[in-house]
Design a protein around this motif. Structure first.
Motif, PDB file in Angstrom:
ATOM      1  N   GLY A  55       0.821  -1.211   0.000  1.00  0.00           N
ATOM      2  CA  GLY A  55       0.000   0.000   0.000  1.00  0.00           C
ATOM      3  C   GLY A  55       0.846   1.247   0.000  1.00  0.00           C
ATOM      4  O   GLY A  55       2.057   1.188  -0.195  1.00  0.00           O
ATOM      5  N   PRO A  56       0.231   2.400   0.213  1.00  0.00           N
ATOM      6  CA  PRO A  56       0.983   3.661   0.189  1.00  0.00           C
ATOM      7  C   PRO A  56       2.096   3.676   1.243  1.00  0.00           C
ATOM      8  O   PRO A  56       1.872   3.313   2.393  1.00  0.00           O
ATOM      9  CB  PRO A  56      -0.078   4.715   0.517  1.00  0.00           C
ATOM     10  CG  PRO A  56      -1.382   4.066   0.227  1.00  0.00           C
ATOM     11  CD  PRO A  56      -1.182   2.599   0.465  1.00  0.00           C
ATOM     12  N   LEU A  57       3.291   4.073   0.819  1.00  0.00           N
ATOM     13  CA  LEU A  57       4.458   4.138   1.702  1.00  0.00           C
ATOM     14  C   LEU A  57       5.225   5.420   1.430  1.00  0.00           C
ATOM     15  O   LEU A  57       5.259   5.893   0.291  1.00  0.00           O
ATOM     16  CB  LEU A  57       5.408   2.961   1.420  1.00  0.00           C
ATOM     17  CG  LEU A  57       4.871   1.551   1.588  1.00  0.00           C
ATOM     18  CD1 LEU A  57       5.806   0.557   0.922  1.00  0.00           C
ATOM     19  CD2 LEU A  57       4.710   1.228   3.049  1.00  0.00           C
ATOM     20  N   ASN A  58       5.864   5.952   2.474  1.00  0.00           N
ATOM     21  CA  ASN A  58       6.772   7.061   2.205  1.00  0.00           C
ATOM     22  C   ASN A  58       8.107   6.474   1.738  1.00  0.00           C
ATOM     23  O   ASN A  58       8.309   5.260   1.759  1.00  0.00           O
ATOM     24  CB  ASN A  58       6.900   8.001   3.416  1.00  0.00           C
ATOM     25  CG  ASN A  58       7.584   7.369   4.601  1.00  0.00           C
ATOM     26  OD1 ASN A  58       8.498   6.559   4.458  1.00  0.00           O
ATOM     27  ND2 ASN A  58       7.158   7.732   5.796  1.00  0.00           N
ATOM     28  N   ILE A  59       9.006   7.321   1.291  1.00  0.00           N
ATOM     29  CA  ILE A  59      10.266   6.850   0.696  1.00  0.00           C
ATOM     30  C   ILE A  59      11.076   6.017   1.684  1.00  0.00           C
ATOM     31  O   ILE A  59      11.634   4.979   1.314  1.00  0.00           O
ATOM     32  CB  ILE A  59      11.099   8.032   0.152  1.00  0.00           C
ATOM     33  CG1 ILE A  59      10.354   8.767  -0.962  1.00  0.00           C
ATOM     34  CG2 ILE A  59      12.472   7.568  -0.324  1.00  0.00           C
ATOM     35  CD1 ILE A  59      10.139   7.957  -2.230  1.00  0.00           C
ATOM     36  N   SER A  60      11.135   6.428   2.940  1.00  0.00           N
ATOM     37  CA  SER A  60      11.895   5.670   3.939  1.00  0.00           C
ATOM     38  C   SER A  60      11.293   4.288   4.166  1.00  0.00           C
ATOM     39  O   SER A  60      12.010   3.287   4.229  1.00  0.00           O
ATOM     40  CB  SER A  60      11.944   6.430   5.263  1.00  0.00           C
ATOM     41  OG  SER A  60      12.664   7.622   5.103  1.00  0.00           O
ATOM     42  N   GLU A  61       9.966   4.225   4.296  1.00  0.00           N
ATOM     43  CA  GLU A  61       9.293   2.935   4.474  1.00  0.00           C
ATOM     44  C   GLU A  61       9.500   2.046   3.248  1.00  0.00           C
ATOM     45  O   GLU A  61       9.751   0.841   3.387  1.00  0.00           O
ATOM     46  CB  GLU A  61       7.794   3.137   4.713  1.00  0.00           C
ATOM     47  CG  GLU A  61       7.466   3.825   6.010  1.00  0.00           C
ATOM     48  CD  GLU A  61       6.022   4.299   6.084  1.00  0.00           C
ATOM     49  OE1 GLU A  61       5.521   4.439   7.222  1.00  0.00           O
ATOM     50  OE2 GLU A  61       5.392   4.533   5.023  1.00  0.00           O
ATOM     51  N   LEU A  62       9.395   2.636   2.076  1.00  0.00           N
ATOM     52  CA  LEU A  62       9.590   1.882   0.842  1.00  0.00           C
ATOM     53  C   LEU A  62      11.003   1.317   0.765  1.00  0.00           C
ATOM     54  O   LEU A  62      11.202   0.151   0.417  1.00  0.00           O
ATOM     55  CB  LEU A  62       9.293   2.780  -0.365  1.00  0.00           C
ATOM     56  CG  LEU A  62       9.499   2.167  -1.741  1.00  0.00           C
ATOM     57  CD1 LEU A  62       8.673   0.907  -1.931  1.00  0.00           C
ATOM     58  CD2 LEU A  62       9.176   3.184  -2.816  1.00  0.00           C
ATOM     59  N   THR A  63      11.988   2.115   1.132  1.00  0.00           N
ATOM     60  CA  THR A  63      13.377   1.654   1.115  1.00  0.00           C
ATOM     61  C   THR A  63      13.571   0.492   2.080  1.00  0.00           C
ATOM     62  O   THR A  63      14.216  -0.509   1.737  1.00  0.00           O
ATOM     63  CB  THR A  63      14.336   2.811   1.466  1.00  0.00           C
ATOM     64  OG1 THR A  63      14.127   3.875   0.528  1.00  0.00           O
ATOM     65  CG2 THR A  63      15.782   2.370   1.411  1.00  0.00           C
ATOM     66  N   GLU A  64      13.004   0.593   3.284  1.00  0.00           N
ATOM     67  CA  GLU A  64      13.113  -0.499   4.258  1.00  0.00           C
ATOM     68  C   GLU A  64      12.455  -1.771   3.743  1.00  0.00           C
ATOM     69  O   GLU A  64      13.000  -2.866   3.892  1.00  0.00           O
ATOM     70  CB  GLU A  64      12.488  -0.094   5.598  1.00  0.00           C
ATOM     71  CG  GLU A  64      13.337   0.857   6.399  1.00  0.00           C
ATOM     72  CD  GLU A  64      14.717   0.293   6.699  1.00  0.00           C
ATOM     73  OE1 GLU A  64      14.817  -0.884   7.136  1.00  0.00           O
ATOM     74  OE2 GLU A  64      15.702   1.014   6.480  1.00  0.00           O
ATOM     75  N   GLU A  65      11.271  -1.649   3.160  1.00  0.00           N
ATOM     76  CA  GLU A  65      10.569  -2.816   2.603  1.00  0.00           C
ATOM     77  C   GLU A  65      11.373  -3.432   1.462  1.00  0.00           C
ATOM     78  O   GLU A  65      11.433  -4.654   1.336  1.00  0.00           O
ATOM     79  CB  GLU A  65       9.167  -2.440   2.124  1.00  0.00           C
ATOM     80  CG  GLU A  65       8.194  -2.156   3.235  1.00  0.00           C
ATOM     81  CD  GLU A  65       7.918  -3.358   4.135  1.00  0.00           C
ATOM     82  OE1 GLU A  65       7.965  -4.510   3.646  1.00  0.00           O
ATOM     83  OE2 GLU A  65       7.668  -3.146   5.328  1.00  0.00           O
ATOM     84  N   LEU A  66      11.981  -2.599   0.630  1.00  0.00           N
ATOM     85  CA  LEU A  66      12.801  -3.121  -0.463  1.00  0.00           C
ATOM     86  C   LEU A  66      14.013  -3.869   0.066  1.00  0.00           C
ATOM     87  O   LEU A  66      14.429  -4.875  -0.506  1.00  0.00           O
ATOM     88  CB  LEU A  66      13.239  -1.985  -1.390  1.00  0.00           C
ATOM     89  CG  LEU A  66      12.165  -1.490  -2.346  1.00  0.00           C
ATOM     90  CD1 LEU A  66      12.581  -0.166  -2.974  1.00  0.00           C
ATOM     91  CD2 LEU A  66      11.884  -2.520  -3.425  1.00  0.00           C
TER      92      LEU A  66
END
Length: 106
Positions: A55-66
């Motif tokens: 779902g919607p993520l900010n850049i920091s959250e997206l980087t951690e998930e990646l």
């Protein structure tokens, strides 16, 4: 494409995702499949898959998930790739205060 969807569903199950979450993610993955044909590189595909699944993520959250999803990710490179995907119309970036929230394009 069916094999890719199955692999993504298995990742969800391994992560302990609930059945209701899987149904939600499946609907987002169905929206994602036509977009994946327009993307050539692995990182962009991974970004689209993570945004579809989480779902919607900010850049920091997206980087951690990646980092969890593929083992490595640089916040700077993720941010630049997200900008490019947004320019191509594959992602939507909403600015909320100081953060950018990334989601699939409608």
């Amino acid at each position: 494409t069916a094999a890719r969807v199955l692999a993504l569903a298995l990742r969800l199950l391994r992560a302990g995702t609930l059945a209701a979450d899987i149904a939600w993610a499946a609907s987002r993955l169905a929206k994602l499949l036509p977009l994946l044909t327009r993307v050539r590189d692995e990182l962009s595909r991974s970004i689209l898959e993570v945004v579809a699944l989480k779902g919607p993520l900010n850049i920091s959250e997206l980087t951690e998930e990646l980092r969890r999803y593929r083992g490595s990710a640089s916040r700077r490179i993720v941010s630049s790739r997200v900008s490019r995907l947004a320019e191509e119309g594959l992602l939507r970036v909403d600015v909320k205060g100081r953060e950018k929230v990334v989601d699939l394009s409608p």
